[in-house]
Design an enzyme around this catalytic site. Structure first.
Site, PDB file in Angstrom:
ATOM      1  N   GLU A  94       0.830  -1.193   0.000  1.00  0.00           N
ATOM      2  CA  GLU A  94       0.000   0.000   0.000  1.00  0.00           C
ATOM      3  C   GLU A  94       0.868   1.249   0.000  1.00  0.00           C
ATOM      4  OE1 GLU A  94      -1.852  -0.861   3.651  1.00  0.00           O
ATOM      5  OE2 GLU A  94      -0.107  -0.276   4.813  1.00  0.00           O
ATOM      6  N   CYS A 107       3.523   8.098   1.872  1.00  0.00           N
ATOM      7  CA  CYS A 107       4.087   7.006   2.666  1.00  0.00           C
ATOM      8  C   CYS A 107       4.238   5.799   1.730  1.00  0.00           C
ATOM      9  CB  CYS A 107       3.140   6.694   3.819  1.00  0.00           C
ATOM     10  SG  CYS A 107       3.657   5.293   4.789  1.00  0.00           S
ATOM     11  N   CYS A 114       6.868  -8.423   5.674  1.00  0.00           N
ATOM     12  CA  CYS A 114       8.094  -8.049   6.387  1.00  0.00           C
ATOM     13  C   CYS A 114       8.534  -9.218   7.258  1.00  0.00           C
ATOM     14  CB  CYS A 114       7.852  -6.811   7.249  1.00  0.00           C
ATOM     15  SG  CYS A 114       9.333  -6.260   8.129  1.00  0.00           S
ATOM     16  N   CYS A 118       7.302  -7.730  13.981  1.00  0.00           N
ATOM     17  CA  CYS A 118       7.011  -7.029  15.236  1.00  0.00           C
ATOM     18  C   CYS A 118       5.608  -7.433  15.715  1.00  0.00           C
ATOM     19  CB  CYS A 118       7.076  -5.521  15.026  1.00  0.00           C
ATOM     20  SG  CYS A 118       8.713  -4.977  14.505  1.00  0.00           S
ATOM     21  N   CYS A 121       2.461  -5.268  14.664  1.00  0.00           N
ATOM     22  CA  CYS A 121       2.391  -4.801  13.274  1.00  0.00           C
ATOM     23  C   CYS A 121       1.703  -5.832  12.387  1.00  0.00           C
ATOM     24  CB  CYS A 121       3.800  -4.520  12.767  1.00  0.00           C
ATOM     25  SG  CYS A 121       3.839  -4.123  11.006  1.00  0.00           S
ATOM     26  N   CYS A 354      -0.418   0.977   8.806  1.00  0.00           N
ATOM     27  CA  CYS A 354       0.650   0.098   8.340  1.00  0.00           C
ATOM     28  C   CYS A 354       0.148  -1.335   8.133  1.00  0.00           C
ATOM     29  CB  CYS A 354       1.762   0.110   9.384  1.00  0.00           C
ATOM     30  SG  CYS A 354       3.160  -0.904   8.963  1.00  0.00           S
TER      31      CYS A 354
HETATM   32  N1  SAH Z   1       9.785  -1.318   8.995  1.00  0.00           N
HETATM   33  C1  SAH Z   1       9.983   0.045   9.272  1.00  0.00           C
HETATM   34  C2  SAH Z   1       9.059   0.973   8.497  1.00  0.00           C
HETATM   35  C3  SAH Z   1       7.649   0.529   8.296  1.00  0.00           C
HETATM   36  S1  SAH Z   1       6.642   0.477   9.736  1.00  0.00           S
HETATM   37  C4  SAH Z   1       9.869   0.313  10.758  1.00  0.00           C
HETATM   38  O1  SAH Z   1       9.461  -0.570  11.499  1.00  0.00           O
HETATM   39  O2  SAH Z   1      10.247   1.405  11.168  1.00  0.00           O
HETATM   40  C5  SAH Z   1       6.317   2.196   9.995  1.00  0.00           C
HETATM   41  C6  SAH Z   1       5.925   2.538  11.411  1.00  0.00           C
HETATM   42  O3  SAH Z   1       4.614   2.017  11.729  1.00  0.00           O
HETATM   43  C7  SAH Z   1       6.859   1.953  12.449  1.00  0.00           C
HETATM   44  O4  SAH Z   1       7.231   2.897  13.399  1.00  0.00           O
HETATM   45  C8  SAH Z   1       5.996   0.887  13.067  1.00  0.00           C
HETATM   46  O5  SAH Z   1       6.445   0.595  14.338  1.00  0.00           O
HETATM   47  C9  SAH Z   1       4.624   1.492  13.024  1.00  0.00           C
HETATM   48  N2  SAH Z   1       3.541   0.515  13.184  1.00  0.00           N
HETATM   49  C10 SAH Z   1       3.502  -0.750  12.752  1.00  0.00           C
HETATM   50  N3  SAH Z   1       2.351  -1.341  13.111  1.00  0.00           N
HETATM   51  C11 SAH Z   1       1.623  -0.414  13.766  1.00  0.00           C
HETATM   52  C12 SAH Z   1       0.344  -0.422  14.366  1.00  0.00           C
HETATM   53  N4  SAH Z   1      -0.438  -1.513  14.360  1.00  0.00           N
HETATM   54  N5  SAH Z   1      -0.078   0.704  14.965  1.00  0.00           N
HETATM   55  C13 SAH Z   1       0.692   1.824  14.970  1.00  0.00           C
HETATM   56  N6  SAH Z   1       1.907   1.887  14.413  1.00  0.00           N
HETATM   57  C14 SAH Z   1       2.384   0.775  13.825  1.00  0.00           C
HETATM   58 FE1  SF4 Z   2       8.386  -4.865   9.689  1.00  0.00          FE
HETATM   59 FE2  SF4 Z   2       6.134  -3.913  10.734  1.00  0.00          FE
HETATM   60 FE3  SF4 Z   2       8.260  -4.329  12.298  1.00  0.00          FE
HETATM   61 FE4  SF4 Z   2       8.308  -2.314  10.500  1.00  0.00          FE
HETATM   62  S1  SF4 Z   2       6.942  -2.501  12.278  1.00  0.00           S
HETATM   63  S2  SF4 Z   2       9.924  -3.825  10.909  1.00  0.00           S
HETATM   64  S3  SF4 Z   2       7.089  -3.250   8.833  1.00  0.00           S
HETATM   65  S4  SF4 Z   2       7.111  -5.920  11.190  1.00  0.00           S
END
Ligand code: SAH
Ligand code: SF4
Length: 386
Positions: A94, A107, A114, A118, A121, A354
């Site tokens: 997206e 964005c 990924c 995390c 996420c 995200c």
């Molecule tokens: N992988 C990179 C960039 C993509 S994620 C990273 O982790 O930085 C972009 C941002 O969205 C990151 O700060 C991530 O922690 C945040 N993010 C991911 N899932 C989320 C969620 N469910 N709610 C709020 N922020 C989230």
């Molecule tokens: Fe990957 Fe989501 Fe963690 Fe960013 S926040 S590194 S996109 S798993």
């Protein structure tokens, strides 16, 4: 039919020069080509009128300008726009456009899925599908910029004083905060970043291009050398025990190493601070003791802390911290002179978070439930803080 055409979106200036030289054309043709493609959004070589006819004929046979196909296009009431892009094999990524008074931010995604996984996420929960090519990454900016330019509604939504209006552009800022970990797809991301900054392409200021990383330490050092743009680091926890659990990459690069890498990046950074992102998870990382640990961790480092309201999804088993808790947490940090902002939510009526919408599309099994969920939930989009 020629099946192996050269996608010109894959080339930064150096690679475009190589390509043009390979076709026995003069070096300045590379610059012309980049301007046609990136500045004017032209993909049909027949329209590139200042190129010699013979060159155009060669290009028509050999080259193409192709970005990822759009599967869905959503427009929220506040002007936030989200596109879902097909990357094949049932996967999607997206991109989100966020217009504000003084800027237009895109964005961008760097990977389909990924591998970092995390806990909070939804992209991570989908697993890793594949890296995007440079063309698929810069193609997001290419498509959005030129598509929006032709969209009177998009233009009208921008303030008359908006920097983008004055430059004739719609997008003034890019954040690599869509799907994927940009520094785990380094070579392709680097080409895309160079194009974002290149005066013959998008000419964006380094300060207005942000890479967000979960902390791939060696690649942060490389980025400092190769293309030092603004850096955001997804922190989410103030100690290794908790961060190991929330951001599994921490097991490889522990906090001490990560903070040291931020320190090394700073002299190269276009801004004199690093942004830390911290997703506020109810009862998990949002207690007073966590704020106090954060203060100790970040002591002496030029940084800003951005508290992100968690965008919930059922599989995570996590909840968003209540607004009052976020406020108290922010206050503790501010009292310790750490610049702390709370990210506002945007795109509330579209699934602008995200991995959220792409996750919904991949899960084709229950369309009704999916639509219900999209209608119900509040959503957060990622964008550059002021
Ligand atoms: N992988 C990179 C960039 C993509 S994620 C990273 O982790 O930085 C972009 C941002 O969205 C990151 O700060 C991530 O922690 C945040 N993010 C991911 N899932 C989320 C969620 N469910 N709610 C709020 N922020 C989230
Ligand atoms: Fe990957 Fe989501 Fe963690 Fe960013 S926040 S590194 S996109 S798993």
């Amino acid at each position: 039919m020629n099946t192996a055409r050269t996608n010109l979106l894959n080339f930064d200036a150096a690679k475009m020069a190589e390509y043009v030289a390979g076709l026995n054309e003069k070096p300045f043709r590379a610059k012309q080509l980049m301007q046609w493609v990136h500045q004017r959004g032209i993909s049909d070589v027949a329209l590139m009128t200042d190129l010699a006819k013979s060159f155009r004929t060669t290009l028509a046979e050999d080259a193409e300008v192709v970005s990822l196909p759009v599967i869905q296009d959503h427009w929220a009431d506040d002007g936030t726009r989200k596109w879902l892009l097909d990357v094949g094999a049932g996967n999607a990524v997206e991109m989100v456009y966020i217009p504000e008074d003084d800027r237009g931010t895109l964005c961008v995604s760097s990977q389909a899925g990924c591998a970092v996984n995390c806990r909070f996420c939804s992209t991570g929960h989908q697993g890793f599908a594949r890296n995007l090519t440079p063309a698929e990454i810069i193609g997001q900016l290419w498509f959005a910029e030129h598509h929006l330019r032709q969209d009177p509604n998009a233009i009208r939504r921008l303030d008359e004083d908006c920097a983008t209006q004055q430059s004739g552009r719609v997008i003034s800022n890019v954040v690599m905060m869509g799907m994927g970990e940009p520094l785990l797809n380094y070579e392709s991301v680097l080409i895309a970043l160079r194009l974002m900054l290149d005066d013959h392409a998008y000419g964006l200021s380094r300060r207005r291009v942000t890479v967000s990383t979960s902390g791939v330490v060696p690649m942060m050092d490389r980025l400092a050398q190769d293309c030092p743009v603004a850096l955001a680091v997804s922190l989410h926890a103030p100690n290794d025990t908790l961060r190991n659990e929330l951001v599994p990459l921490n097991q490889k690069y522990q906090l001490k190493e990560l903070i040291a890498a931020c320190d090394r990046y700073l002299p190269f950074a276009p801004r004199d601070f690093i942004t830390f992102e911290y997703c506020m998870l109810d009862g998990v990382n949002d207690q007073d003791q966590h704020a106090k640990e954060l203060i100790r961790l970040l002591k002496g480092l030029h940084c800003k802390l951005n508290l992100i309201p968690f965008n919930p999804f059922p599989e995570s088993g996590l909840k968003r911290s209540p607004p009052a808790r976020v406020k108290e947490f922010a206050q503790i940090l501010q009292d310790a002179q750490i610049v702390t902002t709370v990210r506002k939510t945007r795109g509330d009526d579209i699934a602008a978070a995200c991995g959220q919408l792409a996750g919904d599309v991949i899960d084709r099994t229950n369309r009704n439930q999916r639509q219900e969920r999209a209608m119900r939930s509040e959503h957060v989009v990622q964008w550059q803080e002021r």
